[in-house]
Scaffold this motif. Sequence first.
Motif, mmCIF file in Angstrom:
data_model
loop_
_atom_site.group_PDB
_atom_site.id
_atom_site.type_symbol
_atom_site.label_atom_id
_atom_site.label_comp_id
_atom_site.label_asym_id
_atom_site.label_seq_id
_atom_site.Cartn_x
_atom_site.Cartn_y
_atom_site.Cartn_z
ATOM 1 N N GLN A 177 -4.222 6.784 -12.091
ATOM 2 C CA GLN A 177 -4.675 6.894 -10.888
ATOM 3 C C GLN A 177 -6.030 8.298 -10.753
ATOM 4 O O GLN A 177 -7.213 7.675 -10.498
ATOM 5 C CB GLN A 177 -3.800 7.958 -9.913
ATOM 6 N N SER A 184 -4.743 -6.984 -6.810
ATOM 7 C CA SER A 184 -5.149 -5.268 -5.528
ATOM 8 C C SER A 184 -5.486 -6.235 -4.279
ATOM 9 O O SER A 184 -5.287 -7.550 -4.380
ATOM 10 C CB SER A 184 -6.426 -5.401 -6.474
ATOM 11 N N ALA A 219 -3.858 -1.193 -2.461
ATOM 12 C CA ALA A 219 -3.515 -0.923 -3.591
ATOM 13 C C ALA A 219 -3.852 -1.189 -4.718
ATOM 14 O O ALA A 219 -3.909 -2.580 -4.854
ATOM 15 C CB ALA A 219 -1.932 -1.406 -3.160
ATOM 16 N N TRP A 274 0.905 -1.367 0.071
ATOM 17 C CA TRP A 274 -0.009 -0.283 -0.031
ATOM 18 C C TRP A 274 1.061 1.618 0.296
ATOM 19 O O TRP A 274 1.342 2.329 -0.549
ATOM 20 C CB TRP A 274 -0.670 0.021 1.053
ATOM 21 N N ILE A 290 -2.745 2.926 -7.058
ATOM 22 C CA ILE A 290 -2.411 2.331 -7.966
ATOM 23 C C ILE A 290 -0.989 2.885 -8.787
ATOM 24 O O ILE A 290 -0.315 3.841 -8.908
ATOM 25 C CB ILE A 290 -3.053 2.775 -9.699
ATOM 26 N N SER A 291 -0.670 1.777 -9.254
ATOM 27 C CA SER A 291 0.960 1.563 -9.638
ATOM 28 C C SER A 291 1.371 0.948 -10.473
ATOM 29 O O SER A 291 0.109 0.129 -10.558
ATOM 30 C CB SER A 291 1.690 1.382 -8.568
ATOM 31 N N THR A 292 2.189 0.553 -11.147
ATOM 32 C CA THR A 292 2.750 -0.618 -11.882
ATOM 33 C C THR A 292 3.911 -0.995 -11.658
ATOM 34 O O THR A 292 4.713 -0.798 -10.483
ATOM 35 C CB THR A 292 3.201 0.268 -13.615
ATOM 36 N N GLU A 342 3.986 1.417 -1.125
ATOM 37 C CA GLU A 342 4.747 1.269 -1.787
ATOM 38 C C GLU A 342 3.976 2.148 -3.228
ATOM 39 O O GLU A 342 4.667 3.059 -3.964
ATOM 40 C CB GLU A 342 5.394 0.273 -2.550
ATOM 41 N N ALA A 343 2.397 1.971 -3.338
ATOM 42 C CA ALA A 343 1.408 2.414 -4.335
ATOM 43 C C ALA A 343 1.691 3.231 -3.831
ATOM 44 O O ALA A 343 1.458 4.135 -5.271
ATOM 45 C CB ALA A 343 0.544 1.461 -4.605
ATOM 46 N N VAL A 348 2.935 6.928 -7.842
ATOM 47 C CA VAL A 348 0.945 6.515 -8.583
ATOM 48 C C VAL A 348 1.371 6.619 -9.435
ATOM 49 O O VAL A 348 2.735 7.354 -10.143
ATOM 50 C CB VAL A 348 0.397 7.094 -7.326
ATOM 51 N N TYR A 371 -1.754 -2.712 -8.805
ATOM 52 C CA TYR A 371 -1.369 -3.515 -9.221
ATOM 53 C C TYR A 371 -1.196 -3.609 -9.708
ATOM 54 O O TYR A 371 -1.947 -4.896 -10.809
ATOM 55 C CB TYR A 371 0.391 -3.841 -8.605
#
Length: 222
Positions: free
Chosen positions: A34, A67, A78, A22, A53-55, A24-25, A29, A80
């Motif tokens: 997002q 997620s 989060a 969470w 939201i992250s990649t 890290e996301a 971001v 991903y």
Amino acid sequence: VVLEMKNDDEIEKIISMFLKLWGEAAKNVDEELQSTLNRHLGSLNVNFPLVFISTFNDDQYGSPAFSLGFNFPIPVGAIYINKSWKDLPERWKEFIILHELGHIYHNHSPFNVLVSILYKVVPKELRELYNIIKVGVSFYSILEGKEIPKFIEEQITAAKELEADKFALQLLGDKRPILEFFWWLKRNGISISHLSEFGEFRLPALTVDERVEHIGPLGSNF
Ligand SMILES: [Zn+2]
């Protein structure tokens, strides 16, 4: 007591993993994804987003999108998405984001934790017997050229995925991009969508065809 101790350890591990992913996301971001997510959170009257939201790069995790989070009572979590999926058409990405948000919205992560704890409470002998039956029935089905019947672990996984698909369709308001995405998966040789998430033998839980069949009859306007 031993069992309780084990579960406490397990829950502590899960919580620390959640906080790590969470955090890290939140730090990394993906602004574009997002903003799509925030727009839909807004439509759910969530105006202070706590879902980030992250990649990530290939092979880092076993799944192209996942997620984790909960909804007590606002969604926190989060999402991903694999970097290679960033190039997909906008509406497909929107569906993928909404599907993952659906898992958070419907509390699938806390539910998974409960199920995996319950699984450990089943006596070892009974679990072994169950696994023997499961493997036996699966082999028999393959030999007979029949479909492998779904056991409870596969049923649970399939039910959650279809619930997330339905949630995504409700927010997207259009099933076409969803079906296009599923057909694209099939063109790329992906016919099994999910394996079961629980138990010792992870069998196919949901095919892409089953997801198409589920979305098909659902109306776009609810
Ligand atoms: Zn899913």
